[in-house]
Design a protein around this motif. Structure first.
Motif, PDB file in Angstrom:
ATOM      1  N   LEU A  79       0.947 -11.509  -6.763  1.00 15.24           N
ATOM      2  CA  LEU A  79       0.058 -12.200  -7.700  1.00 15.24           C
ATOM      3  C   LEU A  79       0.307 -11.779  -9.138  1.00 15.24           C
ATOM      4  N   LEU A  80       0.985 -10.652  -9.328  1.00 10.97           N
ATOM      5  CA  LEU A  80       1.266 -10.186 -10.688  1.00 10.97           C
ATOM      6  C   LEU A  80       2.226 -11.098 -11.429  1.00 10.97           C
ATOM      7  N   SER A  81       2.849 -12.009 -10.707  1.00 12.56           N
ATOM      8  CA  SER A  81       3.731 -12.970 -11.372  1.00 12.56           C
ATOM      9  C   SER A  81       2.941 -13.939 -12.245  1.00 12.56           C
ATOM     10  N   PHE A  82       1.619 -14.033 -12.027  1.00 10.94           N
ATOM     11  CA  PHE A  82       0.777 -14.927 -12.814  1.00 10.94           C
ATOM     12  C   PHE A  82       0.231 -14.262 -14.080  1.00 10.94           C
ATOM     13  N   ASP A  83       0.382 -12.948 -14.190  1.00  7.34           N
ATOM     14  CA  ASP A  83      -0.142 -12.232 -15.346  1.00  7.34           C
ATOM     15  C   ASP A  83       0.912 -12.214 -16.454  1.00  7.34           C
ATOM     16  N   PRO A  84       0.568 -12.603 -17.672  1.00  8.15           N
ATOM     17  CA  PRO A  84       1.571 -12.655 -18.745  1.00  8.15           C
ATOM     18  C   PRO A  84       2.163 -11.301 -19.101  1.00  8.15           C
ATOM     19  N   VAL A  85       1.408 -10.221 -18.882  1.00  5.21           N
ATOM     20  CA  VAL A  85       1.905  -8.889 -19.221  1.00  5.21           C
ATOM     21  C   VAL A  85       2.907  -8.400 -18.183  1.00  5.21           C
ATOM     22  N   THR A  86       2.580  -8.563 -16.925  1.00  7.51           N
ATOM     23  CA  THR A  86       3.460  -8.071 -15.862  1.00  7.51           C
ATOM     24  C   THR A  86       4.595  -9.044 -15.542  1.00  7.51           C
ATOM     25  N   ALA A 125      -1.820  -3.509  -0.423  1.00  9.21           N
ATOM     26  CA  ALA A 125      -3.039  -3.368  -1.218  1.00  9.21           C
ATOM     27  C   ALA A 125      -2.978  -2.161  -2.139  1.00  9.21           C
ATOM     28  N   VAL A 126      -2.472  -1.038  -1.645  1.00  5.59           N
ATOM     29  CA  VAL A 126      -2.367   0.168  -2.474  1.00  5.59           C
ATOM     30  C   VAL A 126      -1.352  -0.051  -3.592  1.00  5.59           C
ATOM     31  N   LEU A 127      -0.237  -0.701  -3.286  1.00  7.60           N
ATOM     32  CA  LEU A 127       0.754  -0.982  -4.326  1.00  7.60           C
ATOM     33  C   LEU A 127       0.151  -1.888  -5.400  1.00  7.60           C
ATOM     34  N   PHE A 128      -0.605  -2.876  -5.002  1.00  9.36           N
ATOM     35  CA  PHE A 128      -1.246  -3.778  -5.955  1.00  9.36           C
ATOM     36  C   PHE A 128      -2.208  -3.015  -6.861  1.00  9.36           C
ATOM     37  N   ALA A 129      -3.027  -2.149  -6.264  1.00  9.02           N
ATOM     38  CA  ALA A 129      -3.974  -1.359  -7.050  1.00  9.02           C
ATOM     39  C   ALA A 129      -3.250  -0.429  -8.017  1.00  9.02           C
ATOM     40  N   ALA A 130      -2.154   0.178  -7.553  1.00  8.27           N
ATOM     41  CA  ALA A 130      -1.400   1.097  -8.404  1.00  8.27           C
ATOM     42  C   ALA A 130      -0.728   0.370  -9.563  1.00  8.27           C
ATOM     43  N   LEU A 131      -0.226  -0.815  -9.307  1.00 11.31           N
ATOM     44  CA  LEU A 131       0.405  -1.596 -10.372  1.00 11.31           C
ATOM     45  C   LEU A 131      -0.621  -2.051 -11.404  1.00 11.31           C
ATOM     46  N   LEU A 132      -1.788  -2.454 -10.945  1.00 13.99           N
ATOM     47  CA  LEU A 132      -2.840  -2.831 -11.884  1.00 13.99           C
ATOM     48  C   LEU A 132      -3.207  -1.650 -12.785  1.00 13.99           C
ATOM     49  N   MET A 177       7.382  -0.681 -20.471  1.00 16.05           N
ATOM     50  CA  MET A 177       7.320  -0.813 -19.016  1.00 16.05           C
ATOM     51  C   MET A 177       7.079   0.556 -18.397  1.00 16.05           C
ATOM     52  N   PRO A 178       6.098   0.683 -17.505  1.00 16.35           N
ATOM     53  CA  PRO A 178       5.786   2.000 -16.929  1.00 16.35           C
ATOM     54  C   PRO A 178       6.738   2.459 -15.833  1.00 16.35           C
ATOM     55  N   PHE A 179       7.659   1.582 -15.422  1.00 15.13           N
ATOM     56  CA  PHE A 179       8.547   1.933 -14.317  1.00 15.13           C
ATOM     57  C   PHE A 179      10.006   1.885 -14.751  1.00 15.13           C
ATOM     58  N   GLN A 180      10.796   2.666 -14.069  1.00 13.93           N
ATOM     59  CA  GLN A 180      12.221   2.738 -14.390  1.00 13.93           C
ATOM     60  C   GLN A 180      13.035   2.644 -13.105  1.00 13.93           C
ATOM     61  N   LEU A 181      14.024   1.769 -13.110  1.00  7.54           N
ATOM     62  CA  LEU A 181      14.896   1.597 -11.958  1.00  7.54           C
ATOM     63  C   LEU A 181      16.221   2.312 -12.191  1.00  7.54           C
ATOM     64  N   ARG A 182      16.733   2.922 -11.138  1.00  8.42           N
ATOM     65  CA  ARG A 182      18.058   3.535 -11.177  1.00  8.42           C
ATOM     66  C   ARG A 182      18.842   3.013  -9.988  1.00  8.42           C
ATOM     67  N   ALA A 183      20.046   2.521 -10.259  1.00 11.92           N
ATOM     68  CA  ALA A 183      20.831   1.854  -9.221  1.00 11.92           C
ATOM     69  C   ALA A 183      21.037   2.744  -7.998  1.00 11.92           C
ATOM     70  N   GLU A 184      21.398   4.025  -8.243  1.00  5.60           N
ATOM     71  CA  GLU A 184      21.666   4.919  -7.111  1.00  5.60           C
ATOM     72  C   GLU A 184      20.439   5.105  -6.235  1.00  5.60           C
ATOM     73  N   ALA A 194      -1.272   0.990 -13.473  1.00 10.24           N
ATOM     74  CA  ALA A 194      -0.141   1.368 -14.328  1.00 10.24           C
ATOM     75  C   ALA A 194      -0.048   0.486 -15.571  1.00 10.24           C
ATOM     76  N   TYR A 195      -0.375  -0.775 -15.415  1.00 12.11           N
ATOM     77  CA  TYR A 195      -0.328  -1.702 -16.541  1.00 12.11           C
ATOM     78  C   TYR A 195      -1.674  -1.827 -17.257  1.00 12.11           C
ATOM     79  N   ASP A 196      -2.663  -1.074 -16.780  1.00 12.92           N
ATOM     80  CA  ASP A 196      -3.995  -1.066 -17.403  1.00 12.92           C
ATOM     81  C   ASP A 196      -4.559  -2.473 -17.538  1.00 12.92           C
ATOM     82  N   ARG A 197      -4.490  -3.215 -16.445  1.00  7.44           N
ATOM     83  CA  ARG A 197      -5.017  -4.571 -16.454  1.00  7.44           C
ATOM     84  C   ARG A 197      -6.548  -4.555 -16.324  1.00  7.44           C
ATOM     85  N   PRO A 198      -7.213  -5.622 -16.775  1.00 14.27           N
ATOM     86  CA  PRO A 198      -8.689  -5.642 -16.760  1.00 14.27           C
ATOM     87  C   PRO A 198      -9.300  -5.422 -15.373  1.00 14.27           C
ATOM     88  N   LEU A 199      -8.613  -5.845 -14.329  1.00  9.76           N
ATOM     89  CA  LEU A 199      -9.146  -5.711 -12.970  1.00  9.76           C
ATOM     90  C   LEU A 199      -8.732  -4.412 -12.297  1.00  9.76           C
TER      91      LEU A 199
END
Length: 221
Positions: free
Chosen positions: A80-87, A154-161, A1-8, A163-168
């Motif tokens: 829409l990333l909920s439909f991608d098996p990787v993400t 839109a920018v978040l969507f592009a950045a997530l794509l 996973m390219p992202f890391q969450l920290r509670a604080e 980060a996960y190196d998706r085809p699109l």
């Protein structure tokens, strides 16, 4: 996973968003002084810079309605990333980053609007009645909330794509530019915002989305 969450960190971001939103509400409720149209002496038009003089002062309801697609469509894209098996397996983390991004964008854009109190372009049209008091909506030009929210999503969507190196992923940036730019143009064409309002919305929304991706991304990814 390219992202890391920290509670604080996540708690701080959520509290910051809630704090900015509360400040926006406070500013709105304490703004009770009546303001009139440009022809009453309050606004004379000299504060309109050369760039904004390229805008429109006539309401265009069709353009305003079309801009709503950006307002709602842009923030919906990351979902829409909920439909991608990787993400999909990382979707709870993605959803939290999305919520933080949109909360901060909405809260900050609302706070700026409620403190800047810039009159919308249609106030300067000749058919505006001089004795009419400007409402809160009439003084919410800076900055464009539609554009800010559309850009953030839109920018978040592009950045997530990316980060996960998706085809699109290679098309994500073009999509982000298109959604942000078209939404900004339509809001200007609708007579609701000046060009600089739309540009400020793009900078705010895109900047917040980019910052959220950067601070959550793993250093060794």
């Amino acid at each position: 996973m390219p992202f890391q969450l920290r509670a604080e960190r996540e708690i701080v971001l959520l509290l910051a968003g809630a704090g900015f939103l509360a400040a926006a509400v406070w500013a709105d409720r304490h703004d009770v002084e009546p303001v009139y149209s440009p022809y009453s002496g309050k606004y004379q038009g000299h504060e309109i810079n050369p760039i904004d003089r390229l805008g429109y002062t006539v309401k265009n309801e069709r353009a305003g309605d079309l801009a709503d697609f950006g307002l709602y469509g842009g923030p919906t894209l990351p979902l829409l990333l909920s439909f991608d098996p990787v993400t999909r397996k990382h979707y709870p983390a993605i959803l939290l980053i999305w919520f933080e991004t949109m909360l901060l964008t909405f809260a900050l854009s609302s706070l700026v609007k409620n403190t800047a109190n810039r009159p919308r372009p249609y106030i300067y049209n000749a058919d505006w009645m001089p004795d009419r008091i400007l409402t809160r909506k009439d003084r919410a030009a800076f900055l464009s909330g539609h554009t800010a929210n559309a850009s953030a999503g839109a920018v978040l969507f592009a950045a997530l794509l990316g980060a996960y190196d998706r085809p699109l992923a290679r098309y994500g940036r073009w999509l982000a530019v298109g959604v942000a730019g078209l939404t900004g143009y339509l809001r200007v064409r609708a007579g609701k915002h000046w060009p600089t309002d739309a540009l400020a919305g793009i900078v705010l929304g895109g900047g917040i989305a980019g910052a959220m991706v950067r601070i959550h991304r793993k250093a060794n990814w």
